[in-house]
Structures are given as C-alpha cells and as structure tokens.
Scaffold this active site. Sequence first.
Site, PDB file in Angstrom:
ATOM      1  N   VAL A 280       0.922  -1.158  -0.163  1.00  0.00           N
ATOM      2  CA  VAL A 280       0.144  -0.126   0.104  1.00  0.00           C
ATOM      3  C   VAL A 280       0.910   1.187   0.011  1.00  0.00           C
ATOM      4  O   VAL A 280       0.761   2.424  -0.747  1.00  0.00           O
ATOM      5  CB  VAL A 280      -1.128  -0.159   1.332  1.00  0.00           C
ATOM      6  CG1 VAL A 280      -1.626   1.375   1.490  1.00  0.00           C
ATOM      7  CG2 VAL A 280      -2.065  -1.206   1.090  1.00  0.00           C
ATOM      8  N   GLU A 281       1.893   1.064   0.896  1.00  0.00           N
ATOM      9  CA  GLU A 281       2.627   2.573   0.930  1.00  0.00           C
ATOM     10  C   GLU A 281       3.597   2.844  -0.502  1.00  0.00           C
ATOM     11  O   GLU A 281       3.397   3.781  -0.888  1.00  0.00           O
ATOM     12  CB  GLU A 281       3.979   2.048   2.265  1.00  0.00           C
ATOM     13  CG  GLU A 281       3.008   2.214   3.591  1.00  0.00           C
ATOM     14  CD  GLU A 281       2.622   3.606   3.855  1.00  0.00           C
ATOM     15  OE1 GLU A 281       3.241   4.762   3.242  1.00  0.00           O
ATOM     16  OE2 GLU A 281       1.905   3.701   4.737  1.00  0.00           O
TER      17      GLU A 281
END
Length: 330
Positions: free
Chosen positions: A123-124
């Site tokens: 996600v990051e």
Amino acid sequence: MLKNLQSLALLSPIVLLAASAPAQAFDIKRPEVRSFIETMTRDHGFEKAKLEALLKSAETRQPILDAISRPAERVVPWHEYRDRFLTEKRINQGADFWLAHGEKLKQIPDPQLADVVVGILGVETSFGRITGRYKVLDALVTLGFDYPPRGAFFLSELQEFLLLSREEKVDPASALGSYAGAMGAAQFISSSYRKWAVDGDGDGHRDLWNSWDDVVASIANYLTDHGWVNGQQVVVNATLNDPDMSRFDVKLALNETVQSLRDKGVRFETELPPDAPAMLIVAQGKEGPVYRVGFNNFYVITRYNRSPMYAMAVHDLGEAIQNFMMDAER
C-alpha cells in the site's frame, strides 16, 4: 507516523512532476534559521560551519508547499479505495516480494503480522517502487521554516533528520523521500526512524532505503511496539440486525467490546472473549454500507496510518497475497 501515508502512492504522479519544478535558494541569515543553527550546535554538538553549509545547500520548493496545502480531494468510497490496491499487478508484486524475502518474513513470530508487513509495503510504496523523489532536507527545510501551520512539527523532524543522518551515516544532502519527509520503502518520518527502525541484517546500521531486512524488521517492530498481539484476529466481516446507526459511536477507537457489539445487534464470528476490545467499521461498498468489526490488531495498523480504510486495505492486500501464494502451490 506522519500524515496519511498512503497519499504518496495515490498522488505519486503529481509528486514526481513537482519534484522537478524550480526551487529557491534557502536563506540561512533569517533569524529563525540562525536560532535553529545555534540550538543544533549548542545542544547536539554539530559543527556550525558544516551545518551552515548544509542548510545553505537546501532549496525551498513551492511544489512542497502546494502539495501539503492542497485542499482535500473528495472522500473516496471504500470500494474504490480498495480497488486501487487490490489489483492483480500488486498481488503478483507481493508474491514476488515473498519469494525474495520469505526467510526474513518467516522470522516474524506471527505469520499474520508478516502478512500485514507485506500489506503495508504494498500500500505504501508498491514494494519500494514509489518512495518519493524530493530531497528530505529540502522537504523539511521548506515545511519547517515556510509552512506556519505545522512549522514547529517539521522543525522538530528536521532536527531528528540531522541526528539520524549522523547516527546512521546517511548523507543529509542527498537522501530522498516524500514531499513531507517520509523515507524509504516503509515511509518512516525521521522521528519514527530513530525510534522504531532496527538493524535487521546485522550490519550495524538501520537502512530503510537499501536493506529489505531492515525494512521488514522495522515495520514489524513498529507494530509490535504499538501493541500487536500475536495470533489475534485483525478484522472480520459483520452484518447488522437493524440498519439504525444511532446506537453506535463509530470512530477510530476501541470503544466497544465483542459483547457490546453483539448486544447492539452486530453479527460476526470471532473466537475472542466477550470482553475483548472492538470497534465497528462502516464503509461504503458498491451496493451500500459494508460492516466490519476490528479488534486490537486492526487498531494497531491504524497507528501506522490513522485511517480505517488504510488498515482494511493493508489487511486485505496481505491476505490476498497469501491466498494467491497458497493457490499457486496447489
């Protein structure tokens, strides 16, 4: 952590274009800058001339101010937000990451925590593919001295960054990160880096840019230190007997228990005891509200980024990657 950390991944094209925009030389003669230099030399033993030269090399970047001041975009519904991360491409990238770094991930005591670590990396930064192209020094100088709403915070982060650079032998003039100074695949800000990063590969340094062992161990350490409980469920699907929400105080807090939610007509499956802390999560699905119940470990993920949608996406992505790998082995 600082800010909504997923924003780097969502806004990366804007960030990459802005990073190349014209910059303005930084004036170290400003009284507030002189005061900062005096503090760093007096309290932390920095050599004045070298610190002056470093800060003089920094550039004030208007795109950084534009990015942090940008009005909030429309609130993305959960089903759209989830679809941004739960893609075939990112799941495949996650499986490749497991294949490359499985030995380190298997050292994490809780397999579920390992899945969450992988979910966070996906996600990051798409597993290190999108980590930011601003000089961290430029970002923190710009925001510390020219963004009054949060200047004190970013000045503190600038101080932490300089200390971190000295401790970990990082070149403060060239280290890259996001427009808000988040660094590496894990997107740690300087204070978090100094407090929670660990030396996962045993080389004597904590390197969140180049050492995946350090990255994996540091994210796991962050979550553990924020209260992760090994072997405990993170979040489960739920349904409501009655759609009336007036009996719930839905917020980012463990303000319910398993039993109190059941008493209010929330149906869900868990082996946790009746007094286990819990929270009701309400999200917007394609065909109406989606309900989940989050437990302690779900709340811990929100300490990395204070967003229920972020925590759900991290959990779902980690789970999807693991399921994909299990199916591939059959």
